[in-house]
Design a protein around this motif. Sequence first.
Motif, PDB file in Angstrom:
ATOM      1  N   LYS A   4      11.219  11.837   5.507  1.00  0.00           N
ATOM      2  CA  LYS A   4      12.062  11.515   4.354  1.00  0.00           C
ATOM      3  C   LYS A   4      11.241  11.436   3.068  1.00  0.00           C
ATOM      4  N   TYR A   7      10.631  14.991   1.965  1.00  0.00           N
ATOM      5  CA  TYR A   7      11.820  15.578   1.335  1.00  0.00           C
ATOM      6  C   TYR A   7      12.092  14.961  -0.036  1.00  0.00           C
ATOM      7  N   ALA A   8      11.821  13.684  -0.208  1.00  0.00           N
ATOM      8  CA  ALA A   8      12.012  13.045  -1.512  1.00  0.00           C
ATOM      9  C   ALA A   8      11.053  13.636  -2.542  1.00  0.00           C
ATOM     10  N   PHE A 106      16.886  13.219   2.498  1.00  0.00           N
ATOM     11  CA  PHE A 106      16.153  11.947   2.464  1.00  0.00           C
ATOM     12  C   PHE A 106      17.044  10.719   2.278  1.00  0.00           C
TER      13      PHE A 106
END
Length: 108
Positions: A4, A7-8, A106
């Motif tokens: 996550k 992806y952020a 995310f």
Amino acid sequence: MIRKIFYAIQFFGFYLFQLLRSNIYLASITLSPKLNIKYGFIQVPLSLKSDFGLLLFSNLVSMTPGSLVTDIDSAKTMATIHVIYSTSEKEIYDEVQKMQNKIKHFTE
């Protein structure tokens, strides 16, 4: 958790590029002697389900120059977006879906 965060960070780069592109485009419209805008409202389907994802999506679209989320229906399935320039609705749908997919990675 690490996925996550990845992806952020990836989304942050994507959003900065979109923000830069929108600012340059809006500046070119503003500085142009002709007022070449095709503004309007369009409705786009929402694929985000979490409140945080929807909040992030609507705030980021609204912070991008030339666009503003004006409404999300009570079922959270459709959003109304005001755009200052649209070449085609399909292009806007595609960009909105791309942004939602990146947010979904995310937030959900």
